[in-house]
Design a protein around this motif. Structure first.
Motif, short mmCIF file in Angstrom:
data_model
loop_
_atom_site.label_atom_id
_atom_site.label_comp_id
_atom_site.label_asym_id
_atom_site.label_seq_id
_atom_site.Cartn_x
_atom_site.Cartn_y
_atom_site.Cartn_z
N UNK A 82 0.85 -1.19 0.00
CA UNK A 82 0.00 0.00 0.00
C UNK A 82 0.89 1.24 0.00
N UNK A 83 0.38 2.36 -0.50
CA UNK A 83 1.18 3.58 -0.47
C UNK A 83 1.55 3.95 0.98
N UNK A 84 2.75 4.44 1.15
CA UNK A 84 3.22 4.85 2.47
C UNK A 84 2.82 6.30 2.67
#
Length: 172
Positions: A21-23
């Motif tokens: 997932x995007x950080x």
């Protein structure tokens, strides 16, 4: 990945494994400029040494800046870095955290006292609750105690007291 900038060049790099997932990028700072940057560029704001009222105003300002920049609303990751002192009562907790803060910052504890909850885990959680109500989703607790072996349990108790079954009010 290759990057050539004014200050450094990086060639042929990879980040592995790639995050699932995007950080989130959380912008920290107490200034209005930091809050504006959080809205324009970040996924949240990390405050320090602000009142719950200032925290709520910053959360609103972040949303306004995001709107002005044409950014879609995100799952905001607003948080607070909070020094706290654990003890049998507020006075004991305050003594311990005051000693640590004065040693690090070199200024009297009174400079920070209004932003530093102290006492039992219930007292600390009670002081943090207004931040949760103002939109705080994460606490970075800089916890102090005369008996360091009790800090993890005290922080866990603060989390339990703030946790309403959702991810909000996390302490850690």
């Amino acid at each position: 990945m290759t990057h050539r900038g004014d200050f450094f060049t990086v060639e042929g790099t990879k980040v592995l494994p790639c995050p699932a997932e995007p950080i989130p990028i959380v912008v920290g700072g107490r200034s209005s400029a930091a809050v504006r940057r959080a809205g324009r560029l970040g996924d949240g704001w990390l405050g320090i040494w602000v009142s719950p009222e200032r925290f709520a105003a910053a959360v609103d300002q972040v949303a306004d800046e995001a709107d002005a920049a044409g950014r879609a609303r995100s799952d905001w990751h607003h948080g607070m870095t909070v020094w706290c002192g654990f003890g049998q009562d507020r006075a004991e907790g305050e003594r311990v955290v005051a000693r640590a803060m004065e040693g690090i910052y070199g200024v009297p504890f009174s400079t920070f006292a209004r932003y530093v909850p102290s006492g039992t885990p219930a007292e600390v959680a009670g002081a943090l609750r207004p931040y949760v109500e103002a939109g705080c989703r994460t606490f970075n607790l800089l916890a102090q105690s005369a008996d360091r072996s009790t800090i993890a349990g005290a922080v866990g108790e603060v989390r339990r007291l703030l946790d309403d079954g959702s991810r909000y009010g996390q302490a850690g």
